[in-house]
Design a protein around this motif. Structure first.
Motif, PDB file in Angstrom:
ATOM      1  N   TYR A 162      92.179   8.651   5.809  1.00  0.00           N
ATOM      2  CA  TYR A 162      92.644   8.381   4.441  1.00  0.00           C
ATOM      3  C   TYR A 162      93.199   6.967   4.322  1.00  0.00           C
ATOM      4  O   TYR A 162      93.048   6.323   3.267  1.00  0.00           O
ATOM      5  CB  TYR A 162      93.670   9.436   4.012  1.00  0.00           C
ATOM      6  CG  TYR A 162      93.037  10.794   3.901  1.00  0.00           C
ATOM      7  CD1 TYR A 162      92.250  11.124   2.810  1.00  0.00           C
ATOM      8  CD2 TYR A 162      93.162  11.740   4.925  1.00  0.00           C
ATOM      9  CE1 TYR A 162      91.609  12.354   2.726  1.00  0.00           C
ATOM     10  CE2 TYR A 162      92.538  12.962   4.850  1.00  0.00           C
ATOM     11  CZ  TYR A 162      91.756  13.268   3.751  1.00  0.00           C
ATOM     12  OH  TYR A 162      91.118  14.479   3.673  1.00  0.00           O
TER      13      TYR A 162
ATOM     14  N   LEU B 198      87.209  12.272  -1.188  1.00  0.00           N
ATOM     15  CA  LEU B 198      88.607  12.623  -1.464  1.00  0.00           C
ATOM     16  C   LEU B 198      88.698  13.921  -2.248  1.00  0.00           C
ATOM     17  O   LEU B 198      89.517  14.797  -1.945  1.00  0.00           O
ATOM     18  CB  LEU B 198      89.300  11.497  -2.228  1.00  0.00           C
ATOM     19  CG  LEU B 198      89.566  10.207  -1.441  1.00  0.00           C
ATOM     20  CD1 LEU B 198      90.122   9.137  -2.373  1.00  0.00           C
ATOM     21  CD2 LEU B 198      90.537  10.447  -0.296  1.00  0.00           C
TER      22      LEU B 198
ATOM     23  N   ALA C 265      95.354   8.605  -0.890  1.00  0.00           N
ATOM     24  CA  ALA C 265      94.310   9.199  -1.717  1.00  0.00           C
ATOM     25  C   ALA C 265      94.562   8.930  -3.202  1.00  0.00           C
ATOM     26  O   ALA C 265      93.634   8.586  -3.957  1.00  0.00           O
ATOM     27  CB  ALA C 265      94.231  10.703  -1.451  1.00  0.00           C
TER      28      ALA C 265
END
Length: 524
Positions: A400, A429, A452
């Motif tokens: 991430y 995501l 994210a």
């Protein structure tokens, strides 16, 4: 856009920036690996008992230390060797003997099924593994001769073996170079402790003005000889005492991290548009740190393209023009090495370089070399995207983080050709959000959720891009946790040094940046 009413993001960011001035060496989590090395190498140092207690408290029920997926190897080797060192001379410390016993059992299990390719790509992992396997085996030799209470069942001749593919050849070369008085590459000083006794008082090793060797407590402790260790005025000893005082006994891996911390915090906040007052000292410090060769992350480390580019981008976002010509020294073909001669490739370093040169090229269209470099970097990053749309990197355990770095750089400076790659990252995501609204490699964390959400809020939506519902669920997870305890409820360590670590201020800046980007109407 407005931040949630439950948290004054601008005020929190102001406090965070003031903290960078008040604690200029940085804010970093304690490391099991580094604490184990200092405990073994410098038992005379203030806080020795607290370091041992830290190690005992951090041991997992299965006998290991550290994170999953191979990340346990380095900290488990270090902690086991440290408690074996202490257990051999601490009569009656059954807790130390028990911890050493459980650590040894875990090491034999870990090393029985691990090859070199499965060892995570953390700095000096190969050197550390070989060095500590040898050190643990020396303890097993002594147990054969005179077993301490609680460890006598290890006098059976069993010995650890490093993973196939790792041997002591590089370690031996480092030891020989030190014995000959040769200078080591500066990056190796960060892990000087792997040289064992050859590091003690090595005449080619010169501490920095603050007393650190390689920005590492373990490396500094490994270099101090007996006379220096006994001298309270010795700069190396003063450095170690200062680190211990700031952290209460346990120590971090990389310290100081002054430029790294300031650059990342300022870039995170400025990119998200957080309008907190920036102390002039921080801007002046970043400007002063940048020389013709770039800047290191902190005193005692070599200059690197990652810190240099983030510092340049932060200054650019703050309106301080600075040509990024220092970055050319790190160029290797079409990509930029983290430092010259790097063994490996970092997508996040190249994403950060894209931000630095792309931002400069946008303001200086006549600077054709930077425009061309940005186009090459964008193509490189697009080609490094994984099949699922994410990216991974050698400086962070979480995809991430890498995905945020690459997606934001490509969206801003990658042109129209980058849009499919950014859209694929968004789809990844949306597909990997957890049921509670969080994101995370091993578990949901505020840090990874912040990454994210930054991608979902800062990149341009594609047609029929269903991100609104995921954004709402993400903020429902993030907001209440960020408001309690400054988001420290899940202090998972994800950043790569010799051990996984958490740069506290940098993570907090990422969370505050995400909170600032919350859509109107979002509440806990």
């Amino acid at each position: 856009m407005s931040a949630p009413e439950t948290l004054d993001v601008r005020a929190e960011a102001g406090d965070l920036l003031a903290g960078l001035v008040a604690r200029p060496w940085g804010q970093v989590s304690a490391s099991v690996y580094e604490t184990g090395r200092v405990a073994a190498l410098a038992p005379w140092l203030t806080g020795h008992g607290r370091r041992l207690e830290f190690l005992l408290a951090a041991q997992r029920p299965d006998g290991g230390w550290g994170a999953p997926d191979g990340y346990a190897l380095v900290p488990t080797l270090s902690a086991t060797e440290a408690v074996l060192t202490e257990a051999g001379g601490a009569a009656g410390r059954t807790d130390l003997a028990s911890a050493a016993d459980r650590g040894l059992r875990m090491l034999f299990r870990l090393l029985s099924g691990l090859d070199a390719a499965a060892v995570p790509d953390t700095p000096a992992a190969d050197l550390i593994t070989v060095s500590l396997v040898e050190a643990v085996n020396r303890h097993l030799d002594r147990i054969d001769e005179a077993p301490p209470p609680g460890l006598d069942h290890w006098s059976d001749g069993a010995r650890l073996r490093p993973p196939p593919g790792l041997d002591g050849g590089r370690n031996a070369k480092i030891q020989a170079a030190l014995a000959a008085g040769a200078d080591l590459p500066q990056k190796l000083l960060h892990a000087l402790e792997v040289a064992g006794g050859a590091a003690r008082g090595a005449r080619s090793v010169r501490p920095t003005p603050s007393g650190t060797v390689g920005a590492s407590p373990a490396a500094t402790a490994a270099w101090l000889d007996e006379s220096a260790a006994r001298d309270p005025a010795n700069p190396g000893r003063r450095f170690l005492e200062a680190v211990v005082a700031q952290h209460g006994g346990p120590v971090p891996c990389g310290f100081p991290i002054t430029v790294f911390e300031r650059a990342w915090v300022l870039a995170n906040l400025a990119r998200a548009g957080v309008a907190a007052p920036v102390p002039a000292e921080l801007v002046a410090g970043l400007r002063a740190a940048l020389g013709p060769d770039g800047t290191p992350a902190g005193e005692g480390l070599p200059a690197d393209a990652d810190t240099t580019s983030v510092a340049l981008y932060a200054l650019g976002l703050l309106g301080v023009a600075y040509e990024p010509d220092a970055l050319w020294a790190f160029r290797t073909g079409a990509h930029f090495a983290t430092w010259p001669g790097e063994d490996g490739f970092s997508v996040t370093t190249n994403a950060h370089v894209l931000e630095a040169v792309g931002h400069y090229a946008a303001a200086h269209p006549e600077a054709a070399a930077y425009t061309a470099a940005a186009a090459e970097l964008a193509a490189l990053l697009r080609g490094r995207s994984r099949d699922d749309g994410s990216w991974s990197d050698r400086w962070h355990a979480s995809p991430y983080y890498a995905t945020m770095c690459c997606a934001l750089a490509l969206d801003r400076f990658g042109g129209a050709d980058a849009r499919p790659a950014v859209a694929a990252a968004v789809r990844w995501l949306l597909a990997t959000q957890r049921p509670d609204g969080s994101w995370g490699r091993w578990q949901g964390t505020t840090e990874e959720t912040a990454y994210a959400l930054q991608v979902l809020r800062l990149t341009r939506p594609a047609a029929e891009d269903p991100r609104a519902e995921a954004v709402g669920r993400g903020y429902a997870y993030l907001v209440p946790r960020a408001a309690e305890g400054a988001g420290e409820h899940d202090a998972v360590r994800l950043w790569h040094d010799k051990d996984l670590y958490r740069p506290t201020a940098i993570v907090r800046a990422a969370v505050l940046a995400a909170l600032h980007l919350a859509p109107d109407g979002i509440r806990p």
